[in-house]
Design a protein around this motif. Structure first.
Motif, PDB file in Angstrom:
ATOM      1  N   ALA A 213     -27.746  18.442  30.211  1.00 49.90           N
ATOM      2  CA  ALA A 213     -29.041  18.922  30.666  1.00 49.90           C
ATOM      3  C   ALA A 213     -28.918  19.947  31.792  1.00 49.90           C
ATOM      4  O   ALA A 213     -29.852  20.681  32.089  1.00 49.90           O
ATOM      5  CB  ALA A 213     -29.899  17.743  31.139  1.00 49.90           C
TER       6      ALA A 213
ATOM      7  N   VAL B 154     -34.876   8.761  32.810  1.00 51.64           N
ATOM      8  CA  VAL B 154     -35.783   9.886  32.564  1.00 51.64           C
ATOM      9  C   VAL B 154     -36.644   9.556  31.343  1.00 51.64           C
ATOM     10  O   VAL B 154     -36.596   8.428  30.839  1.00 51.64           O
ATOM     11  CB  VAL B 154     -35.003  11.214  32.360  1.00 51.64           C
ATOM     12  N   LYS B 158     -34.242   7.330  28.642  1.00 49.74           N
ATOM     13  CA  LYS B 158     -32.838   7.740  28.634  1.00 49.74           C
ATOM     14  C   LYS B 158     -32.292   7.753  30.056  1.00 49.74           C
ATOM     15  O   LYS B 158     -33.053   7.728  31.015  1.00 49.74           O
ATOM     16  CB  LYS B 158     -32.708   9.127  28.003  1.00 49.74           C
ATOM     17  N   LYS B 160     -30.168   9.700  32.896  1.00 54.12           N
ATOM     18  CA  LYS B 160     -29.569  10.965  33.321  1.00 54.12           C
ATOM     19  C   LYS B 160     -28.449  10.676  34.318  1.00 54.12           C
ATOM     20  O   LYS B 160     -28.665  10.017  35.325  1.00 54.12           O
ATOM     21  CB  LYS B 160     -30.632  11.869  33.959  1.00 54.12           C
ATOM     22  N   ARG B 162     -25.378  12.181  36.740  1.00 51.04           N
ATOM     23  CA  ARG B 162     -24.884  13.359  37.419  1.00 51.04           C
ATOM     24  C   ARG B 162     -23.401  13.174  37.700  1.00 51.04           C
ATOM     25  O   ARG B 162     -22.975  12.103  38.125  1.00 51.04           O
ATOM     26  CB  ARG B 162     -25.650  13.477  38.737  1.00 51.04           C
ATOM     27  N   GLU B 171     -25.096  17.465  34.478  1.00 55.53           N
ATOM     28  CA  GLU B 171     -25.984  16.325  34.262  1.00 55.53           C
ATOM     29  C   GLU B 171     -26.093  16.083  32.766  1.00 55.53           C
ATOM     30  O   GLU B 171     -26.394  16.996  32.000  1.00 55.53           O
ATOM     31  CB  GLU B 171     -27.366  16.595  34.853  1.00 55.53           C
ATOM     32  N   TYR B 172     -25.806  14.854  32.388  1.00 55.27           N
ATOM     33  CA  TYR B 172     -25.925  14.463  30.994  1.00 55.27           C
ATOM     34  C   TYR B 172     -27.077  13.475  30.860  1.00 55.27           C
ATOM     35  O   TYR B 172     -27.232  12.587  31.696  1.00 55.27           O
ATOM     36  CB  TYR B 172     -24.656  13.774  30.508  1.00 55.27           C
ATOM     37  N   VAL B 173     -27.856  13.646  29.801  1.00 58.09           N
ATOM     38  CA  VAL B 173     -28.893  12.661  29.500  1.00 58.09           C
ATOM     39  C   VAL B 173     -28.398  11.828  28.327  1.00 58.09           C
ATOM     40  O   VAL B 173     -28.167  12.348  27.235  1.00 58.09           O
ATOM     41  CB  VAL B 173     -30.231  13.356  29.170  1.00 58.09           C
TER      42      VAL B 173
END
Ligand SMILES: Cc1cc2nc3c(=O)[nH]c(=O)nc-3n(C[C@H](O)[C@H](O)[C@H](O)COP(=O)(O)OP(=O)(O)OC[C@H]3O[C@@H](n4cnc5c(N)ncnc54)[C@H](O)[C@@H]3O)c2cc1C
Ligand SMILES: Nc1ncnc2c1ncn2[C@@H]1O[C@H](COP(=O)(O)O)[C@@H](O)[C@H]1O
Lengths: 367, 278
Positions: A213, B154, B158, B160, B162, B171-173
């Motif tokens: 993201a 989020v 899901k 998120k 960091r 940042e991955y969700v």
């Protein structure tokens, strides 16, 4: 000769493969559109040792988007052939997606060995690959060898206390997997005359189950400690940020960089990416000046490849004196400023000053 | 949210010695501690629970004495502990360890309640493989990410996460359930609180599962379920060094002595000259 396992005795979660079918030493390369990680090229060095003992080929594995162009580089540095999965859907790295592509390739081609460089990405992905193949993996090897009798690859790593070496093998499962930290091995020399086949494979890309993201590149440090020719390294004995400043001054005079022991990192004086040792980085400078470092095995393992080691330590019994080339017993707070002063003087006076310096010794010896 | 966090009760490696004759660890008299790199994982789990509700369950596969480790983290505010202990688990490598942990997570999910996230530390100080997180993700088929520094929920429930690598802040969700492994020193752990300790004493929220409860095939656990085998242990060969040690008269003498050695030494002299005079 590898022994065929007794399938009844194996965990039913594992496939019962015929070990004779597995051939080839794989090096999983880490690459993207812009860069082929040098640490991956380094893995071609142990790959060569293993492959020549087993009489097998070295195969480079490239997974990503716009990465096919690196195949030639792998071949020039020692791969006999390269398998590429180049797919736009692999533009973003997800550990499980990349890992699964490599798992599928390994199921199809059945390599006997898979080596992965223990970069951050490699450490994240390699155990997933091993586990999904239901095979063993040994992390952070410092050497590899082959058991002449059985043909098992020996993954050599310091367990626990860094003075020992454990030889780990995977006798009942293939492929045999291992990782090594960057810089433990050199990049094999480039040989322009080498060429070899590049096999393009299509892969099934699984849904990642996650999404990138946000991405903000961080500025990389100009001189990485793993590339430095001269390193001034500080330990707990440096006492605090003021000591680090002194080390920085010495380093800049010598055109070197500052690194540290784990205790210096734990104290917050040195950033983690500059930690030397078993859980930090392996370095290979021409000169390593250790100030206020006791010489714990876990630290010294990171400087095995250093050309010369200088130790400055207040404690005459510090173990580092037994592992250094030149040791000075004394308080660094006095010795380092004196060293800086002498170096500044030499710098000003020019190369002629060396003769005078060396003459002093003859006089001392004569008197 | 129900969060499982993996912890290990490890000998304090600073105090451990090797028996060079047998090649085994001398653990006698060595105090054990909660693996220091598990604290960021515990802290992250507790923060998520404090923010979104639910419970944190600490899981460890270990000999019975590791109960102390679970009691320790209960004191930090962890809600429950699960001790996976059985002689049949002994001698496990990371594949066999992660198998037992993954199966325990499935059992927690079925019997205690839905598990949303499993959080692990980066590595253990006694084996430092950093394998378990990815291996558990592999057994469970969950997405996973390493080097986490922070996480929050989020939209669509899901997570998120960091993280920072050598290259970037990312940042991955992640779709849940997922596995997260924290970075070393990512989060400052909260202190032990008497209140939590008292509650743990009264409620005794530690569940013990042996292989009778887990019912795993003996060929998949412990030594038998471990594809890696330690073939041999030796001393590491020593690097030859000059070992010249000097006790100087004064600092200036020290500096000049060292520079003499270095300028006489062909292995370093050219580099010093280059550094000083280009
Ligand atoms: C699994 C594991 C992995 C590890 N990985 C690493 C690693 O990657 N890297 C690492 O470095 N360590 C690592 N360690 C830690 C290692 O065991 C040591 O604890 C650490 O290296 C010690 O750091 P130090 O030498 O800076 O501190 P100390 O051992 O505390 O030594 C400080 C030294 O400074 C000297 N000194 C004090 N004052 C002065 C002065 N004024 N002038 C000169 N000298 C002075 C003292 O005599 C002493 O010798 C690891 C440990 C374990 C168990
Ligand atoms: N026996 C164990 N029981 C529970 N969790 C573990 C165990 N061993 C390792 N872990 C977890 O996995 C992480 C990585 O460990 P390792 O792969 O051993 O370096 C640790 O930080 C723990 O969170």
């Amino acid at each position: 000769m590898p022994v065929k396992p007794d399938c009844e005795k194996l965990c039913p979660e594992w496939p019962c493969d015929d070990p004779f079918e597995f051939k080839g030493v794989w090096v999983v390369a880490e690459a993207d559109e812009n860069e082929l990680n040098e640490a991956s090229l380094q893995m071609l060095t142990p790959a060569k040792k293993i492959a020549s003992k087993l009489g097998e080929k070295i195969v480079g594995i490239l997974v990503g988007y716009n990465v096919k162009k690196w195949a030639d580089e792998l071949i020039k540095h020692g791969a006999d052939e390269v398998i590429v999965v180049d797919d736009e859907r692999l533009k973003t790295y997800y550990p499980r997606v990349y890992g699964q592509v490599i798992v599928d390739l390994a199921k199809k081609y059945k390599p006997s060995v898979i080596l992965v460089s223990a970069t951050m990405r490699g450490r994240e992905m390699a155990p997933y690959i091993a586990n999904t193949l239901r095979t063993g993996i040994t992390a952070d090897c410092t050497d590899f060898d082959v058991d002449e009798k059985t043909g098992d690859v020996l993954m050599i790593r310091p367990p626990f206390a860094a003075i020992m070496l454990a030889y780990i093998k995977t006798p009942f499962r293939k492929p045999q997997m291992g990782t090594a930290r960057p810089n433990v091995f050199p990049v094999p020399p480039r040989d322009e005359s080498r060429s070899g086949p590049v096999i393009e494979e299509k892969a099934e890309i699984i849904p990642p189950g996650m999404e990138l993201a946000y991405y903000k590149p961080v500025k990389r440090e100009e001189v990485l400690i793993e590339k430095a020719e001269i390193i001034v390294s500080v330990g707990k004995g440096i006492g605090g940020p003021d000591g680090v400043k002194l080390a920085e001054k010495l380093a800049s005079l010598l055109g070197g960089v500052v690194a540290g022991s784990r205790k210096a990192v734990d104290a917050g004086w040195i950033p983690p990416e500059r930690q030397v040792g078993q859980t930090g980085k392996s370095v290979k400078p021409v000169l390593y000046i250790a100030i206020g470092i006791s010489g714990a095995a876990q630290h010294m393992i990171g400087v095995r490849e250093a050309g010369r080691i200088v130790a400055i330590n207040i404690d005459p019994d510090a173990p580092i004196f037994n592992q250094a080339d030149y040791g000075i017993i004394g308080d660094y707070r006095e010795i380092v400023p004196a060293l800086i002063e002498e170096l500044e003087r030499l710098k000003k006076e020019g190369p002629k000053a060396i003769e005078e310096l060396l003459k002093e010794e003859e006089e001392a010896a004569a008197s | 949210m129900r969060i499982v966090v993996g912890i290990k009760w490890v000998p304090n490696t600073q105090a451990v010695r090797f028996d060079p004759k047998t090649g085994t660890l001398i653990r006698e008299g060595v105090p054990s501690i909660v693996n220091p790199h598990d604290y960021p994982a515990i802290e992250l789990a507790l923060r998520l629970r404090d923010k979104y509700g639910g419970e944190v369950i600490a899981v460890t596969m270990a000999p019975p004495s590791a109960r102390q480790g679970l009691e320790h983290v209960l004191g930090m505010g962890v809600d429950k502990g699960v001790l996976l202990t059985d002689r049949a688990f002994a001698g496990a490598d990371t594949l066999a360890t992660s198998y037992v942990i993954a199966k325990a997570i499935e059992k927690i999910d079925k019997e205690i309640g839905h598990v949303d996230v499993a959080i692990f530390g980066h590595e253990t100080i006694d084996s430092s493989t950093a394998h378990i997180g990815a291996q558990v993700a592999s057994w469970l088929g969950w997405p996973y990410v390493y080097y986490a520094r922070d996480a929050e929920l989020v939209e669509d429930g899901k997570l998120k996460v960091r993280r920072q690598t050598e290259r970037a802040i990312e940042e991955y969700v992640l779709n849940l359930p997922a596995v997260v492994a924290t970075a070393i020193k990512a989060l400052e752990p909260r202190p032990i609180r008497l209140l939590h300790k008292l509650r743990a004493k009264i409620e005794q929220p530690i569940i013990v599962w042996t292989n009778n409860e887990l019912g795993l095939d003996k060929r998949c656990i412990g030594l038998k379920g471990s594809p890696t085998v330690v073939a041999n242990i030796t001393f590491m060969p020593e690097v030859p060094r000059k070992k010249i040690v000097y006790k100087p008269k004064d600092p200036k003498d020290a500096a000049r002595w060292l520079l003499r050695q270095l300028f006489k030494d062909e292995a370093v002299a050219p580099f010093l000259k280059k550094a000083l005079w280009g």
